[in-house]
Design a protein around this motif. Structure first.
Motif, PDB file in Angstrom:
ATOM      1  N   ILE A  72       0.842  -1.205   0.000  1.00 11.15           N
ATOM      2  CA  ILE A  72       0.000   0.000   0.000  1.00 11.15           C
ATOM      3  C   ILE A  72       0.877   1.256   0.000  1.00 11.15           C
ATOM      4  N   SER A  73       2.020   1.202   0.666  1.00  8.73           N
ATOM      5  CA  SER A  73       2.893   2.376   0.706  1.00  8.73           C
ATOM      6  C   SER A  73       3.482   2.662  -0.674  1.00  8.73           C
ATOM      7  N   GLY A  74       3.979   1.633  -1.334  1.00  8.65           N
ATOM      8  CA  GLY A  74       4.574   1.828  -2.659  1.00  8.65           C
ATOM      9  C   GLY A  74       3.540   2.295  -3.671  1.00  8.65           C
ATOM     10  N   LEU A  75       2.357   1.682  -3.635  1.00  6.80           N
ATOM     11  CA  LEU A  75       1.291   2.075  -4.576  1.00  6.80           C
ATOM     12  C   LEU A  75       0.837   3.503  -4.278  1.00  6.80           C
ATOM     13  N   ALA A  76       0.735   3.833  -2.980  1.00  5.49           N
ATOM     14  CA  ALA A  76       0.318   5.192  -2.615  1.00  5.49           C
ATOM     15  C   ALA A  76       1.382   6.206  -3.033  1.00  5.49           C
ATOM     16  N   ALA A  77       2.662   5.811  -2.936  1.00  6.03           N
ATOM     17  CA  ALA A  77       3.735   6.723  -3.353  1.00  6.03           C
ATOM     18  C   ALA A  77       3.581   7.046  -4.840  1.00  6.03           C
ATOM     19  N   ALA A  78       3.310   6.017  -5.635  1.00  8.03           N
ATOM     20  CA  ALA A  78       3.112   6.248  -7.079  1.00  8.03           C
ATOM     21  C   ALA A  78       1.922   7.181  -7.295  1.00  8.03           C
ATOM     22  N   TYR A  79       0.877   6.959  -6.538  1.00  7.92           N
ATOM     23  CA  TYR A  79      -0.345   7.776  -6.669  1.00  7.92           C
ATOM     24  C   TYR A  79      -0.047   9.245  -6.318  1.00  7.92           C
ATOM     25  N   PHE A  80       0.629   9.467  -5.197  1.00 10.38           N
ATOM     26  CA  PHE A  80       0.931  10.844  -4.770  1.00 10.38           C
ATOM     27  C   PHE A  80       1.900  11.515  -5.748  1.00 10.38           C
ATOM     28  N   TYR A  81       2.843  10.727  -6.260  1.00  6.12           N
ATOM     29  CA  TYR A  81       3.820  11.298  -7.189  1.00  6.12           C
ATOM     30  C   TYR A  81       3.115  11.811  -8.447  1.00  6.12           C
ATOM     31  N   ARG A  82       2.167  11.016  -8.936  1.00  2.00           N
ATOM     32  CA  ARG A  82       1.421  11.444 -10.131  1.00  2.00           C
ATOM     33  C   ARG A  82       0.653  12.731  -9.866  1.00  2.00           C
ATOM     34  N   LYS A  83       0.232  12.880  -8.648  1.00  2.00           N
ATOM     35  CA  LYS A  83      -0.535  14.096  -8.335  1.00  2.00           C
ATOM     36  C   LYS A  83       0.339  15.338  -8.459  1.00  2.00           C
ATOM     37  N   ILE A  84       1.633  15.176  -8.183  1.00  2.00           N
ATOM     38  CA  ILE A  84       2.473  16.376  -8.311  1.00  2.00           C
ATOM     39  C   ILE A  84       3.207  16.416  -9.658  1.00  2.00           C
ATOM     40  N   ALA A  85       3.490  15.258 -10.229  1.00  2.00           N
ATOM     41  CA  ALA A  85       4.269  15.261 -11.479  1.00  2.00           C
ATOM     42  C   ALA A  85       3.388  15.122 -12.717  1.00  2.00           C
ATOM     43  N   GLY A  86       2.108  14.820 -12.516  1.00  3.74           N
ATOM     44  CA  GLY A  86       1.193  14.707 -13.657  1.00  3.74           C
ATOM     45  C   GLY A  86       1.034  13.278 -14.148  1.00  3.74           C
ATOM     46  N   ASP A  87      -0.031  13.074 -14.947  1.00  7.25           N
ATOM     47  CA  ASP A  87      -0.375  11.722 -15.399  1.00  7.25           C
ATOM     48  C   ASP A  87       0.644  11.119 -16.358  1.00  7.25           C
ATOM     49  N   LYS A  88       1.451  11.998 -16.929  1.00 11.03           N
ATOM     50  CA  LYS A  88       2.407  11.465 -17.925  1.00 11.03           C
ATOM     51  C   LYS A  88       3.701  10.976 -17.266  1.00 11.03           C
ATOM     52  N   ALA A  89       3.850  11.260 -15.987  1.00 11.39           N
ATOM     53  CA  ALA A  89       5.073  10.818 -15.293  1.00 11.39           C
ATOM     54  C   ALA A  89       5.220   9.306 -15.452  1.00 11.39           C
ATOM     55  N   ARG A  90       6.454   8.900 -15.768  1.00  3.97           N
ATOM     56  CA  ARG A  90       6.680   7.459 -15.988  1.00  3.97           C
ATOM     57  C   ARG A  90       7.161   6.822 -14.680  1.00  3.97           C
ATOM     58  N   ILE A  91       6.414   5.830 -14.265  1.00  3.82           N
ATOM     59  CA  ILE A  91       6.688   5.207 -12.959  1.00  3.82           C
ATOM     60  C   ILE A  91       6.778   3.694 -13.123  1.00  3.82           C
ATOM     61  N   LEU A  92       7.780   3.101 -12.504  1.00  2.00           N
ATOM     62  CA  LEU A  92       7.876   1.635 -12.442  1.00  2.00           C
ATOM     63  C   LEU A  92       7.831   1.219 -10.972  1.00  2.00           C
ATOM     64  N   ILE A  93       6.948   0.267 -10.682  1.00  5.25           N
ATOM     65  CA  ILE A  93       6.871  -0.280  -9.314  1.00  5.25           C
ATOM     66  C   ILE A  93       7.329  -1.734  -9.373  1.00  5.25           C
TER      67      ILE A  93
END
Ligand code: FAD
Length: 646
Positions: free
Chosen positions: A101-122
């Motif tokens: 939940i922490s890792g998934l939430a981190a990705a979620y919060f990051y998108r909120k500040i970096a935008g939907d196009k931010a490329r994220i690998l979990i």
């Protein structure tokens, strides 16, 4: 009839052991297609038709294959001992280690500040996402039963931070819905039994009515000696001030520094012979017995499911503890526990992976695992991938990128990213990230996680419970110390088994620990024991225990057990400080505070970073770790490495 036949050890139930993600023993027609389709040679088992980990049974949780590479690092092997890694050539804005939940939430919060196009690998080492928040499914006849493989409930949501509550709301979770979805009447009509086992108490005996029948009457049916019964009745019923002469603060101080076992025997003058009755009361919440839990914690926390109550405090006039939980009921439970939170996060992060939009439709929605790691997707979740090394490219103070190496399908691969959030077990970070300052690595190593086992058993009906008038059993001397019928929640298209004739999932708790040692050593010893216990041992113990507890009420282990999933959380609850064993650290000396400091482009999340094994802590730490990335980018934290070096 032989024991084997009586217990049903020869029965083909839904069970399977996995090695490196590959089914090695198959024992049932109930097996999902995923097992057969799981091909070791392919580099993307998740894309195989039918890949569906929630339906896997047998030994789950930290399943085999998840710790192979991690334990090699622990045992001193270097991360690239097996050869040079293959560079995938992939670059990301953010790599997150750990799909809990922490890792998934981190990705979620990051998108909120970096935008939907931010490329994220979990990246995650398990075959499923969610970390402890896993989903278990069983098939019994034509019915699918859903249960929680770990993280069970949203506990005390009123106490969630603005960020954690906000996340739940944005995902579409309205906790008020549970007041309707959770049937609070069903189990209130029936209650709790105590099971006395022969090895501990001299006789196998189940006694319903715990907590409801007056104590003298309830204990009269026990195999306990007369003097022990009398003593237990006394501490439960006398409202005595056992700490005369102390004011409230002094009492709290005293209760914080004495174990509940010592409080009972030394202060309440309970006969030590009575301790086995209470020994496992604390196993669920604190992962150790009453010998290692401060008495004050027992007073403050109580017991969420109402299975047990802690005597000795009624006459102490302690008032309402400042840190006492608000009186919210324990009902905020999806049929798969907090796996639904993880699933809703994945649905938000990876469009098309899970259908639907609401907290109702998530319950029966199926995950399409083949979409989690799609090359065109902004967010990718790569399972079955153990991260073994994380390092800045160049000096951490000035580096523009971090390289992350992971083992997947026996191959060492690398990706690069501008930032990295380590949302994995914090004690593993020193092995992954040797460039961290020594003080930080030492602090992280202190955070020993606690092992615990959530066993789920799918049974054909719960008539034996109904006959006894119970829905849960406390069994302090047994292999599993608590057994409960699944939570009575109906949500969306999922309907709880409210009729005793219907199949249901039993939840059984085992907390491996070694009484008498300091808490962290108990946890280490428990983990050692757990990892050496094969599924067959669990199965036999489960069958024996259920037969002993419920046989007289008609339960037949050979006939009634349809599936067993042992959620083996060798690395379970986050470390939490224990005043009996840990120093009274100042804020800046707390090992989790030192441990979670940002370093260069690496920040640290996970509930471990809060020393708090709760879902909201996992979310809060994700928020902080992402916020730190923003601060680093803005130059507020110019770079963690430089700050720490200074
Ligand atoms: C059995 C159990 C029951 C619980 N019940 C509750 C409950 O009812 N309510 C509640 O609020 N909290 C509960 N908790 C606490 C729970 O831990 C938190 O709620 C939360 O789910 C923790 O999330 P996390 O992401 O911080 O950690 P985790 O869920 O542990 O996720 C971390 C992930 O990182 C992965 N990882 C570790 N190392 C690596 C690596 N090197 N490479 C790749 N991946 C790696 C791990 O395998 C894991 O999947 C429970 C915990 C357990 C163990």
């Amino acid at each position: 009839m032989s024991d084997e036949k009586y217990l049903g050890m020869d029965r083909h139930i839904s069970r399977r052991d996995f090695l490196n993600g590959v089914a090695v023993t198959i024992g049932s027609s109930l097996l999902p297609a995923a097992a057969q389709a799981f091909d070791e040679s392919t580099q993307a088992p998740e894309k195989a038709p039918g890949y569906y980990p929630p339906a896997l049974t047998g030994m789950r949780g930290n399943h085999d294959g998840t710790f192979t590479y991690a334990h090699r690092l622990r045992d001193g092997e270097s991360w690239n001992e097996s050869g040079k890694p293959d560079a995938t050539g992939e670059t990301y804005d953010l790599v997150v280690v750990g799909a809990g939940i922490s890792g998934l939430a981190a990705a979620y919060f990051y998108r909120k500040i970096a935008g939907d196009k931010a490329r994220i690998l979990i990246l995650d080492n398990h075959d499923d996402f969610g970390g402890h928040a896993k989903r278990n499914e069983f098939r019994v006849g034509n019915r699918t039963l859903i249960s929680h493989g770990g993280t069970m409930s949203i506990e005390h949501p009123a106490e969630y931070s603005k960020e954690a509550r906000g996340l739940l709301v944005e995902l579409g979770i309205d906790v008020q819905r549970f007041y309707k979805a959770y049937d609070r009447k069903l189990y209130s009509r029936i209650g709790t039994a105590m099971f006395y086992d022969r090895a501990t108490f001299g006789d196998d005996r189940i006694v319903p009515g715990m907590g409801k029948t007056p104590w003298p009457e309830f204990l009269a049916n026990s195999p306990l000696p007369e003097n022990v019964r009398r003593d237990i009745v006394r501490v439960y019923t006398e409202k005595k001030n056992y700490l005369p002469g102390l004011n409230r603060e002094q009492k709290i101080e005293r209760l914080s520094k004495i174990s509940y076992a010592d409080f009972l025997t030394q202060i309440c003058k309970l006969s030590p012979q009575a301790l086995p009755f209470f020994q496992s009361y604390t196993n669920d919440l604190f992962t150790v017995g009453i010998d290692a839990v401060p008495a004050y914690y027992c007073y403050v926390e109580g017991d969420d499911y109402g299975a047990v109550s802690y005597p000795g405090f009624d006459g102490l006039d302690l008032g309402t503890p400042e840190d006492a939980r608000q009186s919210e009921p324990y009902i905020f439970h999806f049929p798969d526990g907090n796996a639904s939170i993880a699933r809703m996060l994945v649905r938000a992060l990876v469009p098309g992976s899970i259908p639907g939009h609401t907290m109702d439709d998530i319950v029966t929605a199926s995950t399409d695992y083949s979409r989690l790691d799609a090359s065109g997707s902004a967010v990718r979740i790569r399972l079955n991938s153990t991260v073994v090394h994380v390092a800045h490219i160049g000096p951490p103070q000035t580096a523009k990128e971090v390289e992350v190496a992971y083992e997947r399908g026996g191959k060492l691969q690398t990706v690069r990213a501008k930032n990295c959030v380590l949302a994995c077990y914090n004690t593993m970070i020193p092995y992954l990230c040797p460039e961290l300052p020594e003080k930080q690595r030492t602090a992280l190593s202190y955070l020993v996680k606690a092992p615990l086992v959530y066993t789920h058993v799918a049974i054909s009906n719960w008539t034996s419970f109904h006959k006894l008038g119970i829905h849960q059993i406390v069994s302090p001397g047994s292999y599993h110390t608590l057994t409960m019928l699944d939570f009575p929640v109906s949500l969306g298209d999922y309907h709880f088994s409210s009729n005793p004739e219907e199949p249901i999932v039993l939840w059984m708790l085992r907390t491996p620990c070694q009484a008498g040692l300091p808490a962290r050593d108990q946890n280490r010893a428990g983990r050692f024991e757990l990892m050496a216990t094969p599924f067959e041992t669990f199965e036999r113990k489960i069958r024996e225990q259920l037969a002993s507890m419920l046989g007289t009420a008609g339960f037949d282990p050979a006939r009634d057990i349809h599936g067993i999933t042992v959620n083996r959380w060798a690395h379970g609850y986050a470390f939490t400080p224990n005043p009996l064993f840990d120093p009274d650290w100042k804020e800046e000396e707390k090992p989790w505070v030192i441990g979670r400091k940002p370093f260069g482009r690496i920040t640290i999340a996970n509930s471990d970073a809060a020393a708090n094994a709760e879902t909201d802590a996992a979310i809060d730490q994700a928020y902080r770790a992402v916020h730190e990335i923003r601060e680093i980018a803005r130059g507020v934290i110019l770079n963690g490495a430089a700050v720490q070096a200074a």
